[in-house]
Design an enzyme around this catalytic site. Structure first.
Site, PDB file in Angstrom:
ATOM      1  N   HIS A  85      -3.066   3.026  -3.452  1.00 31.89           N
ATOM      2  CA  HIS A  85      -4.528   2.539  -3.021  1.00 31.89           C
ATOM      3  C   HIS A  85      -5.539   2.919  -4.163  1.00 31.89           C
ATOM      4  O   HIS A  85      -5.472   3.886  -4.691  1.00 31.89           O
ATOM      5  CB  HIS A  85      -4.856   3.327  -1.846  1.00 31.89           C
ATOM      6  CG  HIS A  85      -6.015   2.843  -1.021  1.00 31.89           C
ATOM      7  ND1 HIS A  85      -7.287   2.743  -1.749  1.00 31.89           N
ATOM      8  CD2 HIS A  85      -6.204   2.052   0.066  1.00 31.89           C
ATOM      9  CE1 HIS A  85      -8.140   2.217  -0.861  1.00 31.89           C
ATOM     10  NE2 HIS A  85      -7.386   1.852   0.312  1.00 31.89           N
ATOM     11  N   ARG A 142     -15.294  -1.097  -1.008  1.00 38.55           N
ATOM     12  CA  ARG A 142     -15.473  -2.043  -1.814  1.00 38.55           C
ATOM     13  C   ARG A 142     -15.597  -3.449  -0.755  1.00 38.55           C
ATOM     14  O   ARG A 142     -16.345  -4.286  -1.291  1.00 38.55           O
ATOM     15  CB  ARG A 142     -14.087  -2.415  -2.627  1.00 38.55           C
ATOM     16  CG  ARG A 142     -14.112  -1.392  -3.657  1.00 38.55           C
ATOM     17  CD  ARG A 142     -12.721  -1.278  -4.346  1.00 38.55           C
ATOM     18  NE  ARG A 142     -11.637  -0.609  -3.390  1.00 38.55           N
ATOM     19  CZ  ARG A 142     -10.532  -1.320  -3.289  1.00 38.55           C
ATOM     20  NH1 ARG A 142     -10.110  -2.503  -4.008  1.00 38.55           N
ATOM     21  NH2 ARG A 142      -9.722  -0.744  -2.444  1.00 38.55           N
ATOM     22  N   GLU A 169       4.930   1.356  10.265  1.00 34.31           N
ATOM     23  CA  GLU A 169       5.330   1.453   8.716  1.00 34.31           C
ATOM     24  C   GLU A 169       6.699   1.839   8.346  1.00 34.31           C
ATOM     25  O   GLU A 169       7.322   1.766   7.617  1.00 34.31           O
ATOM     26  CB  GLU A 169       4.392   2.491   8.121  1.00 34.31           C
ATOM     27  CG  GLU A 169       4.235   2.721   6.940  1.00 34.31           C
ATOM     28  CD  GLU A 169       3.324   3.656   6.368  1.00 34.31           C
ATOM     29  OE1 GLU A 169       2.258   4.084   6.902  1.00 34.31           O
ATOM     30  OE2 GLU A 169       3.291   4.174   4.985  1.00 34.31           O
TER      31      GLU A 169
END
Lengths: 264, 669, 235
Positions: B257, B273, B394
């Site tokens: 990341h 962002r 995940e």
């Protein structure tokens, strides 16, 4: 720029392992050299890795988000992971959160207590119809401000600091604590939850609920998420007194409630 | 010996695990969830930024649909994803978010009228539609064409996890807390449950189930610095690997990341962002537009992370005692926005850096964040090779993310895969194949093996220190299997990890000899597992001589669609072998709805496969023909790559949007 | 079981405890000021006494009014005490647990509650004596009679302790009441709490000073009573 000599931290940890026969609560002291940006997460892991591998404590996210590492830091409940040692004196006393079942040393079984609380207060959305009409459909709108307000209360991380800081629960172990009351305030705000004030009165309208709170505000002052606990408990108190003193409300809903019961 | 029987066993109490549990329970199967920590403490709670679902409610998301979400996800994966799975996912994501709304997630909502946003470092005025007022809004995230990431401030994962856990309470799902799965019980290619250890008392218990689901999250903690919670140690993948039958997919696909704070590696969300924050270098210069003129800071994570390292290597990093870093500037968003929508970020900056992000820049550096790899499964979530063993979230390589995951697609995957896998599991449990055919004696053998392992660890004298091995492994992964990789370092890494693996068989637990709650013992047996997982990552990375998504080889900078458009499949059939067995699963371009091409960001560095052109021509022809006949997007999609039949029937429906309204009576457009 | 849950009693009890507390606290706020009129001289105090005996309304003195007031206060007092006792640690174990918590925690608002417990407990006795005396001897209030009671009746030690108890209890109570019910929260309730706490501290200081000064004055008058025959002085 010469940096000042790092401090030698004296870490006193209250230790007790209920699984070890004959173990008695005692204090172990460790000396750790302070490093810049050091948190109690780093300190405790350092102790475990280099001094005493048997030291028990809980961390998960180590970022102040998951609520695992609540403990008494110099007597005050707080999250160890987001406590910088630079904000503490040289001598640091650590103890497990009181009130909860002890697993060992600094590790407590507060997940069990929280689950009990959640089940008792039924901290989920109570819909009139359990099933959504269709998950393919556009969702129900909600006022943007209200959604934000709900999230404000939804931010609780169930770390147990408010419970450990609560004077009331010391004397009444059935008290739901600020964590529980905050949840009721959260669901009460939520228009998706069909429960009425009378239903909430059932859950918290007694000495184990909102009327048990003595407004000592330990919860408010230790909450790591800065939830508006004081304000919300006051709000619930007003609402619950109103509900309790209003003959019509309670009576009519009691009937409804009793009618509902057999269906369960 | 205690044996607990149930229909479905779920290992892991995060979003994916809980959603599987409530799903199978609602289908009438008994379920038990084993968790290391109370479910609400799972790492899902740390997902800050949001969940992707193409609702298209907000102005900047207007016109969004499954097709665009599909395209973004496939491009993000650098064509590593299974496109049918991506289709299943994008169609279910809006349903998942609406279901979660029903469960109580508040979500931030659209506010009608004008508001200002920061886009490309400039104030832009956006007008929201009247009819969208109060519907779920979305923010911008990397690698997406539309604003699609739905969020609850910057506590999205938290609010989702709490809603999900509360749902589990409502459904009375049984949660066995602080139980660690130690090994998978299996016989004749069929999984029957796990052996678990109670982390408080040390008791070893056998859980026997028709179907077992592993939903234990990623393996980020094999790295020295990671944004992951400290329980994300890959033990779920490891116990699957240790069966010798189940396989892992794409383990080398590890995401970094761009913006974790230095030095502790705690994440600041991509929402920073997405909401308009920018990256600056040592001179305060905004450098991303030079590298990525189109997407700038909002290219996919693998690309931004690499660009940041490139820039640091040019000497533009900010030196610090913890190495070079860059700045994340969100001061331009204004205090009000930060205090409302980026509160966790603010808390993190205050607590761990002692700075106010509304006034000062945040020191950041790319840091290990997500594991695209995991237990390789079919689209149903079932292991390709071990029947009755399922994985999702995940922990799995389902394969939604290929070689790079888009921000906002992970929490989305957890619930979507949970919803779908719960149905497939329920179908399996309803079928006669789910019969439990294992004797008590055989179960006992599995339990005894684990008890023996623990006894050996505790009684071994003068062996290896688990911490030493662990630190060595973390360092190797950090230095040699990082963002940029090369053959020499990877070769070193594999050799050193192999040595660590051999040494790890001789670990001793020093000082702390308790069979009950004993952190030293936990470190010991988990380290053994973690080193194996680290080996699968490093070895897979060494063998893959191309650059794809998050896997970037300096010595092989091209994406090689001719030789490497395939999944890495890793297994460990013989416990005595010291390196995993690696095979490959081809990905057929001629079955793709979106054949490989340029992603629209990152370097254009591709060895193209001629099949890509052939498939593209075929697709164009079909599309043009259908368009000429006036077919809608659904018909075209169906002609290109049918997938609906794979979905459980209840999740096949289309999704309503403001610009794709349903008939009032029917759930159809 | 559900019947118990439906009970409205807890709501009544909670409300009543707060209401009686509020009324008593407001009474104290006035009481000490009236008492303090002695600081302006015996005449001011005399006038105050006459006022409460209805002299200015009826043209003659009716000490029975004071008795009546005292009865009302004593009812409030008893009800409040009875309700408050629910909250007080009832066993040594409970008390010790709370005290340990308080000491370890070092949290002001928690410790303040202990102050209320102790002062409340003391007032069970001190307050009862005082109220009873006022109820049965309403005519014995006045600058000189009161002074005589303070000095010759050996009441000054009781009044001294009672003063501290009542002031602390009342103002901490008022502060807590405001927080409990969310009064004066304003836009930023955390700021409001800080302000209220400051007001509470100031009020405690001011009232204790007034109280001490008044008591001192009564004592000084009382010591000089030999020179001033009481009956004559009262007329």
């Amino acid at each position: 720029m010469s940096e000042p000599k790092p401090r030698k931290l004296k870490i006193n940890i209250l230790r007790y392992d209920p699984h070890v026969v004959g173990d008695e609560p005692h204090i172990d002291t460790f000396e750790i050299e302070e490093a810049p940006g050091m948190t109690l997460f780093i300190v405790l892991n350092d102790i475990r890795e280099h001094h005493d591998a048997s030291l028990k404590f809980d961390f998960v996210c180590r970022a102040g988000i998951c609520g695992s590492c609540g403990m008494l830091i110099n007597g005050k409940p707080g999250l160890a992971c987001s406590t910088l040692t630079s904000k503490l004196p040289e001598e640091i006393n650590l103890a497990p959160l009181p009130f909860f079942e002890l697993i060992g040393d600094l590790s407590v079984y507060n997940g069990k207590w929280m689950r009990g609380m959640n089940e008792r207060l039924e901290t989920w959305i109570h819909h009139k119809e359990k099933e959504l009409r269709s998950i393919n459909r556009i969702e129900e709108p909600m006022d943007p401000d209200l959604a934000e307000e709900i999230y404000e209360l939804d931010r609780c991380i169930e770390c147990g600091c408010c419970v450990a800081g609560c004077g009331t629960i010391q004397m009444n172990e059935n008290f739901v604590g600020a964590v529980g009351l905050n949840k009721i305030a959260r669901y009460k705000l939520d228009p998706r939850d069909e429960r009425t004030d009378a239903d909430y009165y059932e859950l918290i309208g007694d000495e184990n609920g909102v009327f048990g709170c003595m407004t000592l505000l330990g919860c408010e002052d230790v909450c790591p998420k800065k939830l508006p606990l004081q304000s919300k408990i006051a709000y619930l108190r007003r609402q619950m007194v109103k509900t309790g003193l209003n003959e019509n409300v309670t009576k009519c809903n009691c009937l409804q409630h009793e009618e509902k019961m057999p269906e369960h | 010996m205690r044996i607990i029987y149930t229909d479905v066993l779920v290992v892991g109490g995060g979003l994916a695990g809980l959603r599987v549990a409530t799903g199978v329970q609602e289908r009438g199967h008994r379920v038990i969830v084993l968790t290391l920590v109370p479910p609400k403490r799972s790492h899902s709670a740390a997902a800050q930024g949001g969940m992707q679902a193409s609702l298209g409610n907000c102005a900047m998301g207007w016109g969004d649909n499954e097709d665009i979400h599909f395209e973004d996800t496939v491009k993000g994966s650098d064509w590593g994803a299974d496109q049918q799975v991506v289709r299943m996912f994008v169609n279910t994501a809006p349903k998942a978010i609406r279901e979660l709304t029903h469960y109580g997630v508040p979500w931030n909502r659209v506010r009608k009228g004008k508001h200002t946003a920061i886009i490309n470092a400039e104030k832009v005025e956006i007008e929201e539609r009247e009819e969208a007022h109060g519907l779920i809004t979305a923010r911008d995230f990397g690698g997406t064409k539309k604003w699609r990431t739905c969020y609850t401030s910057d506590g999205t994962g938290h609010s989702m996890l709490y809603a999900m856990d509360n749902k589990a309470h409502e459904n009375d799902v049984k949660i066995h807390e602080r139980m660690e799965a130690m090994s998978v019980i299996h016989r004749h290619g069929r999984c029957y449950g796990v052996v678990a250890r109670n982390l408080m008392t040390g008791e070893i218990v056998a859980y026997i189930a028709k179907a077992t689901t592993i939903a234990t999250g990623g393996y980020g903690r094999i790295y020295e610095v990671s944004t992951n919670a400290i329980i994300c140690q890959g033990t779920g993948q490891a116990i699957a690997l240790e069966t010798g039958i189940a396989t892992l997919g794409n383990m080398e696909a590890v995401q970094f990341h761009p913006t974790a704070i230095v030095p502790v590696g705690i994440l600041t969300t991509e929402g920073c962002r997405g909401d308009g924050g920018i990256l600056r270098d040592v001179d305060g210069y905004r450098f991303m537009p030079d590298y990525e003129p189109e997407k700038k800071e909002l290219a996919s994570r693998d690309v931004v992370s690499r660009r940041m390292i490139e820039h640091i290597r040019k000497g533009k990093g900010v030196p610090s005692r913890y190495g070079d870093h860059l700045w994340l500037d969100i001061t331009i968003l204004g205090r009000e926005h930060i205090e409302k929508n980026l509160r966790e970020v603010k808390d993190i900056c205050e607590n761990f850096l002692g700075i106010d992000p509304a006034e000062e820049w945040i020191p950041v550096r790319p840091t290990q964040h997500y594991s695209m790899g995991g237990i390789r499964t079919k689209y149903t979530g079932e292991s390709q090779t071990l029947k009755g063993l399922y994985a999702c979230g995940e922990a799995a390589c389902w394969d939604l993310h290929g070689f790079n995951r888009l921000g906002g697609n992970s929490v989305s995957e957890t619930v979507v895969s949970g919803m779908l896998v719960a149905e497939y599991i329920s179908d399996f449990c309803d079928s006669p194949q789910s019969h439990i055919g294992i004797s008590t004696g055989a179960i006992e053998d599995f339990v005894r093996i684990e008890e023996e392992k623990i006894r050996r660890l505790l009684n071994n004298d003068g062996g290896e220190d688990a911490y030493v091995l662990r630190r060595a492994m973390e360092k190797i992964m950090m230095e040699k299997v990082g963002i940029f990789r090369n053959g020499r370092d990877l070769q070193d890494a594999v050799e050193q990890l192999e040595q660590l693996h051999i040494r790890s068989k001789n670990i001793s637990v020093f000082r702390s000899k308790s069979y009950a709650a004993n952190p030293a013992l936990v470190v010991a047996y988990r380290t053994q597992k973690m080193i194996k997982i680290a080996l699968t990552v490093a070895y897979g990375a060494l063998l893959r001589t191309e650059s794809r998504g998050a896997h970037a080889r300096e010595d092989y900078p091209m994406r090689d669609d001719i030789n490497w458009l395939k999944r890495t499949i890793t297994s460990w059939p013989d416990p005595e072998q010291t390196l995993p067995t690696v095979t490959y699963e081809p990905i057929d371009i001629l079955e793709m709805e979106l054949p490989p091409g340029w992603r629209g960001y990152g370097k254009r560095n591709i060895i193209e496969n001629p099949d890509s052109m052939i498939q593209q021509a075929k697709i164009d022809a079909i599309r043009n023909e259908l368009l000429a006949r006036g077919a809608d997007r659904f018909a075209i999609q169906k002609a290109l790559m049918p997938y609906e039949h794979l979905l459980p029937e209840k999740y096949r429906g289309r999704n309503e949007r403001l610009y794709e309204r349903f008939d009032d009576e029917k759930d159809e457009v | 079981m559900s019947k118990l849950h439906h009970s409205r009693v807890p709501a009544y009890l909670d409300f009543t405890q707060s209401l009686t507390g509020l009324l008593l606290a407001l009474f104290i706020v006035g009481h000490i000021i009236f008492e303090g009129s002695i600081l302006l001289g015996p005449d001011a105090m005399e006038k105050m006494t006459l006022f409460f005996e209805g002299y200015y309304l009826f043209g003659e003195r009716h000490p029975i009014i004071v008795t009546f007031l005292a009865i009302v206060i004593s009812i409030l007092f008893v009800v409040h005490a009875a309700l408050a006792v629910r909250k007080i640690p009832s066993t040594w174990q409970q008390y010790r647990t709370f005290r340990n918590h308080m000491r370890r925690f070092g949290h002001e608002d928690t410790s303040l509650w202990m102050v209320q417990v102790v002062t409340g407990f003391a007032m069970f006795f001190l307050g009862s004596v005082h109220i009873y005396m006022m109820m049965v001897n309403p005519e014995k209030i006045g600058p000189y009679l009161s002074a005589q009671r303070v000095v010759e009746g050996w009441m000054w030690p009781l009044y001294l302790v009672l003063l501290f108890c009542v002031v602390l209890h009342a103002f901490i109570g008022l502060y807590r009441l405001a927080l409990k019910w969310g009064w004066f929260e304003g836009k930023n309730y955390r700021r409001s709490r800080k302000i209220m706490k400051r007001i509470m501290r100031a009020a405690i200081a001011v009232y204790i000073l007034i109280g001490l000064a008044s008591l001192g004055t009564y004592v000084s008058i009382g010591l000089n009573l030999e020179n001033t025959p009481v009956e004559k002085a009262e007329r």
